[in-house]
Design an enzyme around this catalytic site. Structure first.
Site, PDB file in Angstrom:
ATOM      1  N   ASP A   1      91.145  66.371  52.373  1.00  0.00           N
ATOM      2  CA  ASP A   1      90.769  67.572  51.614  1.00  0.00           C
ATOM      3  C   ASP A   1      91.746  67.899  50.495  1.00  0.00           C
ATOM      4  O   ASP A   1      91.933  69.062  50.144  1.00  0.00           O
ATOM      5  CB  ASP A   1      90.631  68.799  52.540  1.00  0.00           C
ATOM      6  CG  ASP A   1      89.744  68.507  53.729  1.00  0.00           C
ATOM      7  OD1 ASP A   1      88.683  67.909  53.512  1.00  0.00           O
ATOM      8  OD2 ASP A   1      90.121  68.853  54.858  1.00  0.00           O
TER       9      ASP A   1
ATOM     10  N   LYS B   1      90.481  64.864  46.265  1.00  0.00           N
ATOM     11  CA  LYS B   1      90.367  63.501  45.708  1.00  0.00           C
ATOM     12  C   LYS B   1      89.091  63.318  44.911  1.00  0.00           C
ATOM     13  O   LYS B   1      89.094  62.671  43.872  1.00  0.00           O
ATOM     14  CB  LYS B   1      90.353  62.448  46.836  1.00  0.00           C
ATOM     15  CG  LYS B   1      91.615  62.340  47.609  1.00  0.00           C
ATOM     16  CD  LYS B   1      91.452  61.363  48.748  1.00  0.00           C
ATOM     17  CE  LYS B   1      90.477  61.798  49.815  1.00  0.00           C
ATOM     18  NZ  LYS B   1      90.883  62.927  50.652  1.00  0.00           N
TER      19      LYS B   1
ATOM     20  N   GLY C   1      83.863  64.619  52.814  1.00  0.00           N
ATOM     21  CA  GLY C   1      83.016  65.526  52.039  1.00  0.00           C
ATOM     22  C   GLY C   1      83.666  65.806  50.705  1.00  0.00           C
ATOM     23  O   GLY C   1      84.796  66.254  50.652  1.00  0.00           O
ATOM     24  N   HIS C   2      82.966  65.473  49.637  1.00  0.00           N
ATOM     25  CA  HIS C   2      83.502  65.787  48.303  1.00  0.00           C
ATOM     26  C   HIS C   2      82.656  66.888  47.711  1.00  0.00           C
ATOM     27  O   HIS C   2      81.437  66.797  47.754  1.00  0.00           O
ATOM     28  CB  HIS C   2      83.320  64.651  47.300  1.00  0.00           C
ATOM     29  CG  HIS C   2      83.794  63.345  47.763  1.00  0.00           C
ATOM     30  ND1 HIS C   2      84.952  63.176  48.436  1.00  0.00           N
ATOM     31  CD2 HIS C   2      83.274  62.113  47.586  1.00  0.00           C
ATOM     32  CE1 HIS C   2      85.116  61.892  48.678  1.00  0.00           C
ATOM     33  NE2 HIS C   2      84.110  61.226  48.183  1.00  0.00           N
TER      34      HIS C   2
ATOM     35  N   GLN D   1      89.384  60.813  53.663  1.00  0.00           N
ATOM     36  CA  GLN D   1      90.400  61.431  54.532  1.00  0.00           C
ATOM     37  C   GLN D   1      91.790  61.335  53.874  1.00  0.00           C
ATOM     38  O   GLN D   1      91.873  61.360  52.661  1.00  0.00           O
ATOM     39  CB  GLN D   1      90.388  60.832  55.942  1.00  0.00           C
ATOM     40  CG  GLN D   1      89.155  61.194  56.758  1.00  0.00           C
ATOM     41  CD  GLN D   1      87.983  60.277  56.479  1.00  0.00           C
ATOM     42  OE1 GLN D   1      88.122  59.072  56.409  1.00  0.00           O
ATOM     43  NE2 GLN D   1      86.803  60.830  56.325  1.00  0.00           N
TER      44      GLN D   1
HETATM   45  P1  IMP Z   1      86.665  62.038  62.791  1.00  0.00           P
HETATM   46  O1  IMP Z   1      87.054  61.320  61.561  1.00  0.00           O
HETATM   47  O2  IMP Z   1      85.359  62.786  62.672  1.00  0.00           O
HETATM   48  O3  IMP Z   1      86.687  61.169  64.014  1.00  0.00           O
HETATM   49  O4  IMP Z   1      87.759  63.189  63.058  1.00  0.00           O
HETATM   50  C1  IMP Z   1      89.098  62.861  63.408  1.00  0.00           C
HETATM   51  C2  IMP Z   1      90.071  63.811  62.743  1.00  0.00           C
HETATM   52  O5  IMP Z   1      90.037  63.607  61.338  1.00  0.00           O
HETATM   53  C3  IMP Z   1      89.763  65.312  62.953  1.00  0.00           C
HETATM   54  O6  IMP Z   1      90.983  66.018  62.973  1.00  0.00           O
HETATM   55  C4  IMP Z   1      88.995  65.666  61.692  1.00  0.00           C
HETATM   56  O7  IMP Z   1      89.072  67.053  61.403  1.00  0.00           O
HETATM   57  C5  IMP Z   1      89.741  64.832  60.673  1.00  0.00           C
HETATM   58  N1  IMP Z   1      88.931  64.511  59.488  1.00  0.00           N
HETATM   59  C6  IMP Z   1      87.967  63.586  59.383  1.00  0.00           C
HETATM   60  N2  IMP Z   1      87.460  63.554  58.142  1.00  0.00           N
HETATM   61  C7  IMP Z   1      88.133  64.475  57.447  1.00  0.00           C
HETATM   62  C8  IMP Z   1      88.092  64.889  56.069  1.00  0.00           C
HETATM   63  O8  IMP Z   1      87.330  64.391  55.236  1.00  0.00           O
HETATM   64  N3  IMP Z   1      88.961  65.881  55.735  1.00  0.00           N
HETATM   65  C9  IMP Z   1      89.827  66.424  56.613  1.00  0.00           C
HETATM   66  N4  IMP Z   1      89.914  66.062  57.893  1.00  0.00           N
HETATM   67  C10 IMP Z   1      89.071  65.096  58.301  1.00  0.00           C
END
Ligand code: IMP
Length: 432
Positions: free
Chosen positions: A13, A16, A40-41, A222
């Site tokens: 977040d 990017k 999510g962008h 991420q």
């Molecule tokens: P997962 O990727 O859904 O398995 O989540 C694993 C961890 O990564 C959790 O703490 C999520 O909140 C975090 N996470 C996954 N994608 C994002 C993102 O795009 N932004 C921020 N945190 C993320």
């Protein structure tokens, strides 16, 4: 070879999408190399807001867009994005999806949700989009790939093999509903029709583009501290967001990458569980969240907010090899008189360190040591040049540069495309 990786330097977040969107105008191809619909962008362009989960941000510039083999793809989400773009009059002809990318199947989503429920207080706080179970099956060689969609016989066979095991877990271990074979097979066969024209050998496509001297951006999803190997495990995602993974996720050699642009917020946020040394205590946390609009794009969850952590950023610089840094959302800090910045961690034995702790228990129990910088307490709206930033804001930026020994090439001062100040020309950043 003109290839640049853009990578999140914190817990995701960082903004990017907007930076990629901005540099994409000077590039020819934009590639995602890992992750899935957990990303999510949000991009604000020409007064319109676009939200993407799979699609590389370059799509708004009509650039070639690639989803590489390192991605996990939820076909329903991806098709909704394609449809949404076409409804708004944007072409999707230049979108290419690797046949080697893994498909997120309904049981991955069901298992992600059931496993988080089962973990209760120990949960990871995932986005519940099936990311962990999909990457888990990839490693276990039980995954179903995009190219399997092209052959209905293979697809049905693989679904049957997977379901024999997955329904056992869902029903017996988690007490959840099983997934129906015919229902999934029909759904995925219909996705196949829609996705067929986009499926391509994307490793070859990117290689050819680089050979032709075209400019390629690799967009990490991420962030560094969510990296499966180097992040704050187990509170991480199930792929490798760090820059090195661009080579494996796309299928090019690491020697093809010329530049790595890190993206960091001027403060820090985290979604989900896990340690967070600079998390703000008291009302300033809520203030930062409101001012920064810190709510998840995918899940709508409140993001936890903290002060800038230079120990974490220095670690990110090491893991990624930043050639420069984009510092986003500086405007969010405009109403604070004082800005604490974490320069070291104090460990349980009282020693202080500038290095990110290699042992999880040290990280879980460390205390941030702050240096307090003066705020600028004036809005940054309308600032169209770095030299016009308030003195204290420029000092904040150079403090980061000195601590990391990395240039800050871009500074974010607001949500729109034009609210990014470049310390040197954009083309020079996108085309190293
Ligand atoms: P997962 O990727 O859904 O398995 O989540 C694993 C961890 O990564 C959790 O703490 C999520 O909140 C975090 N996470 C996954 N994608 C994002 C993102 O795009 N932004 C921020 N945190 C993320």
């Amino acid at each position: 070879m003109p290839a640049t990786v853009i990578v999140g330097a914190q817990w995701g977040d960082e903004g990017k999408g907007k930076i990629v969107d901005l540099l994409a105008q000077h590039s020819d191809v934009v590639c995602r190399y890992q992750g899935g619909p957990n990303a999510g962008h949000t991009i604000v362009a020409d007064g319109k807001t676009y939200k993407f989960r799979h699609m590389p941000s370059g799509i708004l510039w009509g650039k070639e867009c690639v989803l590489g083999a390192g991605c996990v793809v939820d076909p329903q989400v991806f098709i909704e994005e394609l449809d949404g773009l076409e409804e708004r009059g944007l072409s999707t002809e230049q979108v290419h999806l690797s046949g080697n990318a893994q498909l997120i199947m309904p049981w991955h989503i069901a298992l992600d949700q059931a496993s988080e429920r089962r973990l209760g207080k120990l949960q990871i706080g995932t986005t519940r989009r099936g990311i962990g179970p999909a990457y888990g099956d990839k490693a276990a060689r039980l995954g179903i790939r995009v190219q399997d969609l092209l052959d209905p016989k293979i697809l049905r066979q693989k679904i049957a093999v997977a379901l024999a095991e997955k329904n056992h877990w869902l029903e017996r271990v988690y007490g959840a509903e099983p997934v129906g074979f015919e229902d999934v097979s029909h759904r995925y066969e219909s996705y196949a029709q829609r996705l067929r024209p986009y499926i391509a050998d994307t490793s070859l496509l990117v290689d050819c583009s680089l050979r032709e001297g075209r400019f390629v951006l690799f967009e990490g999803a991420q962030g560094t501290l969510l990296d499966l190997d180097h992040g704050t495990y187990p509170f991480v995602t199930s792929s490798n967001p760090i820059a090195g993974a661009a080579a494996t996720g796309i299928g090019i050699g690491p020697t093809r990458i010329d530049a790595v642009l890190g993206v960091a917020k001027a403060y820090l946020t985290r979604v989900g569980e896990g340690p967070f040394p600079t998390e703000i205590e008291g009302p300033d946390q809520e203030r930062v969240r409101e001012l920064g609009g810190e709510y998840g794009t995918v899940t709508g969850r409140e993001r936890r907010c903290g002060w800038l952590d230079l120990v974490g950023l220095r670690y990110a610089a090491r893991l990624n090899g930043f050639t420069s840094l984009a510092l986003t959302k500086l405007d969010v800090l405009s109403s604070f008189a004082e800005l604490p910045v974490c320069v070291r961690y104090r460990l349980r034995d009282g020693t202080e360190t500038e290095e990110f702790p290699a042992h999880q228990s040290d990280f879980h129990h460390c205390e941030p040591v702050y240096e307090v910088l003066p705020g600028w307490e004036e809005p940054l709206d309308g600032m169209d040049d770095v030299s016009r930033l308030p003195e204290a804001a420029r000092r904040y930026v150079s403090f980061v540069e000195q601590a990391l020994e990395v240039d800050v090439s871009l500074i974010g001062t607001g949500a729109a495309r034009e609210h990014v100040l470049a310390q040197r020309g954009l083309a020079a950043i996108a085309r190293p």
